[in-house]
Write a protein that holds these residues in place. Structure first.
Motif, PDB file in Angstrom:
ATOM      1  N   GLN A   1       0.831  -1.216   0.000  1.00  0.00           N
ATOM      2  CA  GLN A   1       0.000   0.000   0.000  1.00  0.00           C
ATOM      3  C   GLN A   1       0.859   1.258   0.000  1.00  0.00           C
ATOM      4  O   GLN A   1       0.542   2.238  -0.673  1.00  0.00           O
ATOM      5  CB  GLN A   1      -0.887   0.032   1.251  1.00  0.00           C
ATOM      6  CG  GLN A   1      -2.046  -0.921   1.297  1.00  0.00           C
ATOM      7  CD  GLN A   1      -3.007  -0.516   2.404  1.00  0.00           C
ATOM      8  OE1 GLN A   1      -3.980   0.195   2.170  1.00  0.00           O
ATOM      9  NE2 GLN A   1      -2.725  -0.937   3.627  1.00  0.00           N
ATOM     10  N   TRP A   2       1.934   1.243   0.765  1.00  0.00           N
ATOM     11  CA  TRP A   2       2.762   2.426   0.963  1.00  0.00           C
ATOM     12  C   TRP A   2       3.880   2.551  -0.063  1.00  0.00           C
ATOM     13  O   TRP A   2       4.633   3.530  -0.040  1.00  0.00           O
ATOM     14  CB  TRP A   2       3.371   2.417   2.371  1.00  0.00           C
ATOM     15  CG  TRP A   2       2.374   2.245   3.466  1.00  0.00           C
ATOM     16  CD1 TRP A   2       1.041   2.564   3.426  1.00  0.00           C
ATOM     17  CD2 TRP A   2       2.607   1.700   4.770  1.00  0.00           C
ATOM     18  NE1 TRP A   2       0.436   2.253   4.611  1.00  0.00           N
ATOM     19  CE2 TRP A   2       1.362   1.721   5.470  1.00  0.00           C
ATOM     20  CE3 TRP A   2       3.733   1.202   5.430  1.00  0.00           C
ATOM     21  CZ2 TRP A   2       1.232   1.255   6.780  1.00  0.00           C
ATOM     22  CZ3 TRP A   2       3.605   0.740   6.730  1.00  0.00           C
ATOM     23  CH2 TRP A   2       2.370   0.767   7.391  1.00  0.00           C
ATOM     24  N   ALA A   3       4.029   1.583  -0.954  1.00  0.00           N
ATOM     25  CA  ALA A   3       5.109   1.610  -1.951  1.00  0.00           C
ATOM     26  C   ALA A   3       4.935   2.795  -2.891  1.00  0.00           C
ATOM     27  O   ALA A   3       3.807   3.201  -3.194  1.00  0.00           O
ATOM     28  CB  ALA A   3       5.123   0.310  -2.747  1.00  0.00           C
ATOM     29  N   PRO A   4       6.037   3.363  -3.394  1.00  0.00           N
ATOM     30  CA  PRO A   4       5.936   4.535  -4.270  1.00  0.00           C
ATOM     31  C   PRO A   4       5.397   4.231  -5.665  1.00  0.00           C
ATOM     32  O   PRO A   4       5.018   5.144  -6.382  1.00  0.00           O
ATOM     33  CB  PRO A   4       7.386   5.040  -4.347  1.00  0.00           C
ATOM     34  CG  PRO A   4       8.233   3.857  -4.024  1.00  0.00           C
ATOM     35  CD  PRO A   4       7.434   3.039  -3.068  1.00  0.00           C
ATOM     36  N   SER A   5       5.345   2.955  -6.072  1.00  0.00           N
ATOM     37  CA  SER A   5       4.858   2.615  -7.409  1.00  0.00           C
ATOM     38  C   SER A   5       4.183   1.250  -7.383  1.00  0.00           C
ATOM     39  O   SER A   5       4.417   0.436  -6.478  1.00  0.00           O
ATOM     40  CB  SER A   5       6.000   2.595  -8.425  1.00  0.00           C
ATOM     41  OG  SER A   5       6.882   1.512  -8.155  1.00  0.00           O
ATOM     42  N   ASP A   6       3.358   0.992  -8.408  1.00  0.00           N
ATOM     43  CA  ASP A   6       2.720  -0.321  -8.531  1.00  0.00           C
ATOM     44  C   ASP A   6       3.763  -1.422  -8.700  1.00  0.00           C
ATOM     45  O   ASP A   6       3.607  -2.523  -8.165  1.00  0.00           O
ATOM     46  CB  ASP A   6       1.763  -0.344  -9.724  1.00  0.00           C
ATOM     47  CG  ASP A   6       0.496   0.473  -9.484  1.00  0.00           C
ATOM     48  OD1 ASP A   6       0.310   0.942  -8.333  1.00  0.00           O
ATOM     49  OD2 ASP A   6      -0.293   0.639 -10.431  1.00  0.00           O
ATOM     50  N   ALA A   7       4.821  -1.137  -9.456  1.00  0.00           N
ATOM     51  CA  ALA A   7       5.858  -2.144  -9.689  1.00  0.00           C
ATOM     52  C   ALA A   7       6.518  -2.563  -8.377  1.00  0.00           C
ATOM     53  O   ALA A   7       6.754  -3.758  -8.140  1.00  0.00           O
ATOM     54  CB  ALA A   7       6.896  -1.607 -10.666  1.00  0.00           C
ATOM     55  N   GLU A   8       6.813  -1.595  -7.509  1.00  0.00           N
ATOM     56  CA  GLU A   8       7.430  -1.934  -6.228  1.00  0.00           C
ATOM     57  C   GLU A   8       6.445  -2.665  -5.329  1.00  0.00           C
ATOM     58  O   GLU A   8       6.834  -3.541  -4.550  1.00  0.00           O
ATOM     59  CB  GLU A   8       7.960  -0.676  -5.554  1.00  0.00           C
ATOM     60  CG  GLU A   8       9.159  -0.062  -6.272  1.00  0.00           C
ATOM     61  CD  GLU A   8       9.891   0.950  -5.414  1.00  0.00           C
ATOM     62  OE1 GLU A   8       9.954   0.760  -4.183  1.00  0.00           O
ATOM     63  OE2 GLU A   8      10.397   1.924  -5.980  1.00  0.00           O
ATOM     64  N   ALA A   9       5.170  -2.312  -5.416  1.00  0.00           N
ATOM     65  CA  ALA A   9       4.153  -3.021  -4.631  1.00  0.00           C
ATOM     66  C   ALA A   9       4.095  -4.489  -5.035  1.00  0.00           C
ATOM     67  O   ALA A   9       4.062  -5.383  -4.185  1.00  0.00           O
ATOM     68  CB  ALA A   9       2.791  -2.359  -4.827  1.00  0.00           C
ATOM     69  N   ARG A  10       4.099  -4.738  -6.334  1.00  0.00           N
ATOM     70  CA  ARG A  10       4.073  -6.119  -6.816  1.00  0.00           C
ATOM     71  C   ARG A  10       5.342  -6.872  -6.418  1.00  0.00           C
ATOM     72  O   ARG A  10       5.303  -8.044  -6.054  1.00  0.00           O
ATOM     73  CB  ARG A  10       3.900  -6.134  -8.336  1.00  0.00           C
ATOM     74  CG  ARG A  10       2.548  -5.589  -8.801  1.00  0.00           C
ATOM     75  CD  ARG A  10       2.495  -5.411 -10.312  1.00  0.00           C
ATOM     76  NE  ARG A  10       2.604  -6.695 -10.995  1.00  0.00           N
ATOM     77  CZ  ARG A  10       3.468  -6.952 -11.970  1.00  0.00           C
ATOM     78  NH1 ARG A  10       4.317  -6.010 -12.361  1.00  0.00           N
ATOM     79  NH2 ARG A  10       3.490  -8.124 -12.551  1.00  0.00           N
ATOM     80  N   ALA A  11       6.472  -6.172  -6.489  1.00  0.00           N
ATOM     81  CA  ALA A  11       7.746  -6.818  -6.183  1.00  0.00           C
ATOM     82  C   ALA A  11       7.811  -7.274  -4.730  1.00  0.00           C
ATOM     83  O   ALA A  11       8.298  -8.377  -4.436  1.00  0.00           O
ATOM     84  CB  ALA A  11       8.899  -5.863  -6.485  1.00  0.00           C
ATOM     85  N   VAL A  12       7.332  -6.453  -3.808  1.00  0.00           N
ATOM     86  CA  VAL A  12       7.436  -6.825  -2.401  1.00  0.00           C
ATOM     87  C   VAL A  12       6.487  -7.980  -2.073  1.00  0.00           C
ATOM     88  O   VAL A  12       6.833  -8.867  -1.267  1.00  0.00           O
ATOM     89  CB  VAL A  12       7.189  -5.608  -1.483  1.00  0.00           C
ATOM     90  CG1 VAL A  12       5.716  -5.198  -1.451  1.00  0.00           C
ATOM     91  CG2 VAL A  12       7.681  -5.893  -0.067  1.00  0.00           C
TER      92      VAL A  12
END
Length: 333
Positions: free
Chosen positions: A173-184
């Motif tokens: 939720q707090w990630a700066p981008s959708d890509a980073e959200a998916r990665a985590v």
């Protein structure tokens, strides 16, 4: 309780008998150690003024600071050694400064659970929406929530933190981008912090979560075997192109009987796809990959290999080759 005099009768500084600094290797206190020593051991040599007053007089506390046995790192927060502050100490400083309502959340909690490759010195705290904020150290980021049920918090842990699945959902939720959200989310499954429908159960309790749909789809794919971000990107390409749904991380046995994992497997057409990350540049890893590929080819399978960068940057070429391989294998299209 300890007395109010100057001594604690224990190892305040977090050093063992050989002088090894806390954070690198810490000796377990002896059975006869006092309560302050045990508290410092469990809290990575960090304590609050309120805690210190349970064992020492104000004069004794001031003496430790003046003689640099202790140092004040924030208002009312002390570290009982003079070395550098590691991630564990930064977490304790943050939660003690924020008060008993605070819990570690997001990436910080996930790191405390063992998440790798997402190191950061920013400490994420989760606080009730109506909780009065205190003065916090630099590098602490506060997030508010109205939904924090008991099953999402490890209350017996030290310091308190959200459970793995809730930690990953908040990090996404707090990630700066959708890509980073998916990665985590993918990393959480790959590193076995979560599995099955752990993330989905958290999302069921959070109907208004940011990126809820993206997190849910990513968790479903990751639970199905597409653990790396490149594999998730590839799966998205396949669906967008209207190609058949593959299986992921399928177990096969090579000619020697060893277990091998196939990244992507179109079983009906015996088309196998490998997504190569940076580790495939290592010569020994490359040779292992070649042997696995040779084993598959000798039995009649078609094997396609794509570097992760091509999946991200040249998706049209990737899909064109995959579509051709499936058609030659008998897929009607």
């Amino acid at each position: 309780m300890g007395g109010t005099g100057g001594g604690t009768g224990g190892r305040e500084s977090g050093r063992d008998g050989r002088g090894v600094r806390a954070g690198l290797w810490r000796a377990l206190p002896t059975d006869d150690a006092d309560e302050l020593t045990w508290l410092l051991f469990h809290q990575e040599d960090v304590l609050s003024l309120e805690q210190a007053r349970r064992f020492l007089s104000p004069k004794a506390i001031r003496h430790r600071v003046a003689t640099r046995r202790w140092r004040q790192v924030h208002r009312g927060i002390y570290v009982t050694h003079s070395g550098p502050l590691g991630p564990a100490q930064l977490r304790w400083i943050a939660v003690l400064a924020a008060g008993p309502a605070a819990v570690l959340g997001g990436l910080t909690a996930a790191q405390a659970w063992g998440l790798r490759r997402y190191e950061t010195r920013v400490v994420h705290l989760l606080l009730p929406a109506r909780h009065q904020a205190r003065s916090l150290p630099s590098g602490v980021r506060v997030h508010r929530t109205t939904l924090l049920p008991e099953q999402d918090v490890l209350s017996v842990g030290q310091p308190r933190r959200t459970m793995p699945a809730r930690s990953l959902v908040d990090a996404a939720q707090w990630a700066p981008s959708d890509a980073e959200a998916r990665a985590v989310i993918a990393a959480g499954f790959q590193q076995r912090l979560v599995g099955g429908d752990d993330v989905h159960r958290v999302l069921d309790r959070m109907p208004r979560a940011r990126r809820r749909k993206l997190i849910k789809v990513t968790a479903s794919d990751a639970a199905g075997g597409a653990h790396s971000l490149a594999e998730l990107d590839f799966l998205s390409l396949v669906r967008t192109a209207g190609l058949p749904e593959p299986s992921r991380q399928v177990v096969r046995h090579d000619a020697a009987g060893r277990r091998r994992y196939l990244d992507v497997w179109f079983e009906q057409w015996r088309v196998h796809v490998e997504i190569d990350g940076g580790q495939h540049l290592d010569p020994r890893t490359a040779w292992n990959d070649m042997q696995r590929q040779n084993d598959l080819w000798t039995t009649g399978d078609r094997v396609l290999r794509f570097p992760a960068w091509a999946v991200r940057n040249e998706p049209e070429r990737v899909i064109t080759q995959l579509r051709a391989a499936l058609r030659y294998a008998g897929w009607p299209g």
